[in-house]
Write an enzyme that holds these catalytic residues in place. Structure first.
Site, PDB file in Angstrom:
ATOM      1  N   ARG A 183      -2.935   5.542   0.411  1.00 31.21           N
ATOM      2  CA  ARG A 183      -3.306   6.901   0.815  1.00 31.21           C
ATOM      3  C   ARG A 183      -2.784   7.852  -0.266  1.00 31.21           C
ATOM      4  NH1 ARG A 183      -0.875   4.473   5.432  1.00 31.21           N
ATOM      5  NH2 ARG A 183      -2.337   4.169   7.178  1.00 31.21           N
TER       6      ARG A 183
ATOM      7  N   HIS B  94      -9.431   8.874  -0.791  1.00 33.24           N
ATOM      8  CA  HIS B  94      -9.546   7.921   0.315  1.00 33.24           C
ATOM      9  C   HIS B  94     -10.737   6.977   0.120  1.00 33.24           C
ATOM     10  CE1 HIS B  94      -7.005   7.447   3.787  1.00 33.24           C
ATOM     11  NE2 HIS B  94      -8.037   7.040   4.506  1.00 33.24           N
TER      12      HIS B  94
ATOM     13  N   ARG C  14      -9.470   3.930  -1.306  1.00 35.65           N
ATOM     14  CA  ARG C  14      -8.802   3.124  -0.265  1.00 35.65           C
ATOM     15  C   ARG C  14      -9.847   2.351   0.547  1.00 35.65           C
ATOM     16  NH1 ARG C  14      -4.213   2.491   3.016  1.00 35.65           N
ATOM     17  NH2 ARG C  14      -4.525   2.821   5.258  1.00 35.65           N
TER      18      ARG C  14
ATOM     19  N   HIS D 277      -2.007  -0.463   8.403  1.00 32.49           N
ATOM     20  CA  HIS D 277      -2.568  -0.073   9.701  1.00 32.49           C
ATOM     21  C   HIS D 277      -1.719  -0.657  10.826  1.00 32.49           C
ATOM     22  CE1 HIS D 277      -6.910   0.539   7.998  1.00 32.49           C
ATOM     23  NE2 HIS D 277      -6.195   1.642   7.944  1.00 32.49           N
TER      24      HIS D 277
ATOM     25  N   TYR E 294     -14.034  -1.719   8.734  1.00 33.94           N
ATOM     26  CA  TYR E 294     -14.539  -2.196   7.442  1.00 33.94           C
ATOM     27  C   TYR E 294     -15.414  -3.437   7.588  1.00 33.94           C
ATOM     28  CZ  TYR E 294     -11.237   1.160   5.683  1.00 33.94           C
ATOM     29  OH  TYR E 294     -10.566   2.325   5.445  1.00 33.94           O
TER      30      TYR E 294
END
Length: 306
Positions: A151, A250, A253, A276, A285
């Site tokens: 991040r 992001h 990421r 996470h 994803y």
């Protein structure tokens, strides 16, 4: 109400380790609602107490925002700020019940994360001119962002001591001060070695304060590079390689996670690498990779055409 809001913001900073940007966002959303409630109740905002606002008023607030034509995401975010605030008030025994339990949040459309294709990511991270100190820094920064799936807030906080260059690992401090070790690929390690050996000392020499700065990434004045500065750097190279869509830090990421899953990485490992807490945050994803595979299938399989 102001006293309770101030105490809540302190609670977020101290106990939840929320960033200044997060607490500022909460404050802005709470004050927006408070202005509406004052108007609705015919009171000065400083005279409102938590028990003045019931579930009906919160529903009127939602209807008011809808009439203003605000996006559902904005409405949901503002209501979420009030939910968090009222949960805090209930835990602190300032209110007897939480009126927001009877208020539904606006339903949001599920948007799949934007990501770069592998060739686009390669072109972007290799765009800086590494003959110049700032170019060396930018190459190391982009390689780290993409190789580690960081991040932007995590990248800003990196110190020299967080980097174990010989082992190829970096210690990352994520949300709520949770730490994780993230491996870096050989290209990121090489870019970081070049930056640390040749570029960072020259940037450090520009420091007006002439104090030792432990920040990993420095700006041209020898100070810690800010989130805003990183966004400007990324925008510069997005324009340079002519990526014709909006790209944010992001996005790299998202690309990190998507490319790992495309290559066969298991979901739990990707979850751990990304920091996470919930697997559901990583599972989004799989939808991205699933959609990509579906397009390939429809384009290529003889029984999918027509």
């Amino acid at each position: 109400m102001y006293v309770h809001i101030d105490n809540f913001l302190v609670y977020l900073r101290v106990e939840k380790n929320a960033s200044p940007r997060t607490t500022e966002s909460y404050q802005k959303d709470l004050f927006h609602g408070l202005d509406y409630f004052a108007s609705r109740l015919g009171k000065e905002d400083h005279a409102i107490v938590p028990s003045d606002i019931d579930h009906r008023i919160f529903r009127h607030y939602l209807a008011h925002m809808q009439k203003q034509g605000l996006a559902r995401a904005t409405m949901a975010r503002r209501l979420a700020a009030w939910r968090s605030f009222y949960r805090y008030l209930y835990r602190e025994k300032i209110i007897d019940g939480n009126p927001l339990l009877r208020v539904a949040s606006p339903k949001l459309e599920k948007r799949l994360p934007r990501f770069l294709y592998e060739d686009e990511a390669k072109e972007l991270v290799e765009a800086p001119d590494t003959k110049q100190p700032l170019g060396m820094r930018d190459r190391a920064l982009l390689e780290t962002l993409y190789a580690g799936g960081l991040r932007i807030s995590e990248l800003v906080l990196l110190d020299l001591g967080d980097l174990d260059i010989s082992s190829g690992y970096i210690r990352v401090t994520g949300k709520r001060a949770r730490e994780r070790l993230v491996p870096l690929g050989s290209m990121a390690v090489e870019a970081l070695q070049a930056y640390l050996a040749k570029a960072r000392p020259r940037l450090m020499a520009n420091s007006v304060a002439k104090k030792i700065n432990n920040a990993l990434f420095l700006n041209c004045r020898g100070e810690r590079l800010s989130a805003r500065g990183i966004r400007k750097i990324l925008d510069k190279y997005v324009e340079k390689v002519s990526l014709e869509r909006k790209i944010s830090p992001h996005t790299l990421r998202h690309s990190f996670a998507t490319h790992l899953l495309n290559a066969g990485a298991d979901l739990r490992s990707v979850q751990e690498l990304m920091g996470h807490v919930r697997l559901s945050s990583t599972q989004v994803y799989t939808h991205v990779t699933g959609e990509r595979l579906k397009k390939v299938y429809r384009k290529s399989h003889p029984r999918a055409k027509g």
